[in-house]
Design an enzyme around this catalytic site. Structure first.
Site, PDB file in Angstrom:
ATOM      1  N   ARG A  62     -27.380  35.822 -54.766  1.00 30.86           N
ATOM      2  CA  ARG A  62     -28.823  35.887 -54.504  1.00 30.86           C
ATOM      3  C   ARG A  62     -29.119  35.089 -53.240  1.00 30.86           C
ATOM      4  O   ARG A  62     -29.411  33.901 -53.309  1.00 30.86           O
ATOM      5  CB  ARG A  62     -29.603  35.304 -55.681  1.00 30.86           C
ATOM      6  CG  ARG A  62     -29.360  36.019 -57.006  1.00 30.86           C
ATOM      7  CD  ARG A  62     -30.084  35.291 -58.134  1.00 30.86           C
ATOM      8  NE  ARG A  62     -29.860  35.921 -59.424  1.00 30.86           N
ATOM      9  CZ  ARG A  62     -30.351  35.458 -60.576  1.00 30.86           C
ATOM     10  NH1 ARG A  62     -31.075  34.334 -60.567  1.00 30.86           N
ATOM     11  NH2 ARG A  62     -30.106  36.076 -61.714  1.00 30.86           N
ATOM     12  N   ASP A  87     -31.202  33.590 -50.227  1.00 30.77           N
ATOM     13  CA  ASP A  87     -32.607  33.203 -50.120  1.00 30.77           C
ATOM     14  C   ASP A  87     -33.306  33.966 -49.002  1.00 30.77           C
ATOM     15  O   ASP A  87     -32.670  34.640 -48.187  1.00 30.77           O
ATOM     16  CB  ASP A  87     -32.712  31.700 -49.860  1.00 30.77           C
ATOM     17  CG  ASP A  87     -32.286  30.870 -51.058  1.00 30.77           C
ATOM     18  OD1 ASP A  87     -32.366  31.373 -52.190  1.00 30.77           O
ATOM     19  OD2 ASP A  87     -31.876  29.712 -50.852  1.00 30.77           O
ATOM     20  N   ARG A 106     -27.309  25.253 -47.084  1.00 29.66           N
ATOM     21  CA  ARG A 106     -28.232  24.694 -46.096  1.00 29.66           C
ATOM     22  C   ARG A 106     -28.452  23.199 -46.306  1.00 29.66           C
ATOM     23  O   ARG A 106     -28.681  22.453 -45.352  1.00 29.66           O
ATOM     24  CB  ARG A 106     -29.558  25.457 -46.127  1.00 29.66           C
ATOM     25  CG  ARG A 106     -29.432  26.858 -45.534  1.00 29.66           C
ATOM     26  CD  ARG A 106     -30.795  27.466 -45.295  1.00 29.66           C
ATOM     27  NE  ARG A 106     -31.391  27.949 -46.522  1.00 29.66           N
ATOM     28  CZ  ARG A 106     -32.698  28.114 -46.713  1.00 29.66           C
ATOM     29  NH1 ARG A 106     -33.558  27.794 -45.751  1.00 29.66           N
ATOM     30  NH2 ARG A 106     -33.163  28.592 -47.845  1.00 29.66           N
TER      31      ARG A 106
END
Length: 252
Positions: A49, A51, A195
């Site tokens: 998934r 972002d 990130r």
């Protein structure tokens, strides 16, 4: 019959992979295209998934059909309907119990950075200061490799059962005098994990955190202890490994 779909997408125009209310996602576009061509609702399940804004050089997804279909025709039709930011490279049959998400044994992400203004990298690479200490960042990256609890690098209030990941590789690589990329591979990743890791390594590169300090951040299991989350555009889901399929074997 179950099918695997091999695709790529540029994430800037999507609110991530997963279907969301009143938002355009990669999954919703593909399900809409499949439903149009096959004339029936056709759910699709991705390997992960990503972002909002995150890209995928390689994504694998699976879907089912009640019988055989003309896959070359389906491939052409989906690419026509899906728009310029999604490219479906291949659709191929797999075992009935094959699962795009649960069967994946390793995932790799790359985060791109450049130290000098580059109009061709805009939006897909992060411009950083030329003084960033990549050697220190690599010393820190080596320390987090292994099977560890990555709570400090996870988005809060997610629905996963564990924050333990087997991180197998993590390093910055020099492409040329002004372009770099960070590559990280693991069996699984948490929401926003890559990130957050990159943001923490940047703090090391700015000499605000010692390389060994990243271990203290891990031990705290506190997202507030880690660095800021980096922009999404330079991040790419780069590779996904399965015990029965790889991109290399598909091209042979």
């Amino acid at each position: 019959m179950r099918w695997f779909m091999h695709l790529s997408y540029r994430g800037a125009g999507f609110h991530g992979w997963q279907i969301q209310p009143d938002a355009v996602s990669v999954q919703s576009v593909l399900e809409g295209a499949l439903g149009t061509v096959l004339r029936r609702p056709t759910p699709i399940t991705g390997a992960g998934r990503t972002d909002a804004g995150v890209n995928a050089r390689m994504m694998i997804a699976h879907f089912d059909t009640p019988d055989d279909v003309d896959m070359p025709r389906l491939l052409r039709a989906i690419n026509s309907i899906a728009g310029p930011d999604i490219a479906v490279h291949d659709i191929f049959p797999v075992a009935a119990d094959a699962h795009a998400r649960f069967d994946a044994t390793e995932r790799t992400y790359r985060y791109f950075a450049h130290t000098r203004k580059d109009p061709f990298a805009c939006g897909l690479s992060w411009q950083c200061a030329p003084t960033l200490d990549f050697d220190a960042m690599n010393r820190a990256a080596e320390l987090i490799v292994g099977r560890r609890d990555f709570t400090s690098f996870s988005k809060l209030h997610t629905d996963v059962k564990t924050n333990i990941c087997d991180l197998r590789r993590a390093a910055w690589h020099c492409m040329d005098a002004t372009h770099w990329y960070f590559e990280i591979s693991a069996d699984r990743f948490l929401r926003n994990m890559v990130r957050a890791v990159v943001g923490t390594l940047v703090e090391v590169g700015r000499h605000k955190i010692a390389p060994e300090g990243i271990l203290d951040i891990l031990e705290k299991k506190d997202r507030c202890a880690a660095g800021t989350s980096m922009p999404a555009g330079p991040l790419f889901l780069w590779d996904i490994r399965y015990p029965y399929w790889s991109e290399e074997s598909a091209s042979e």
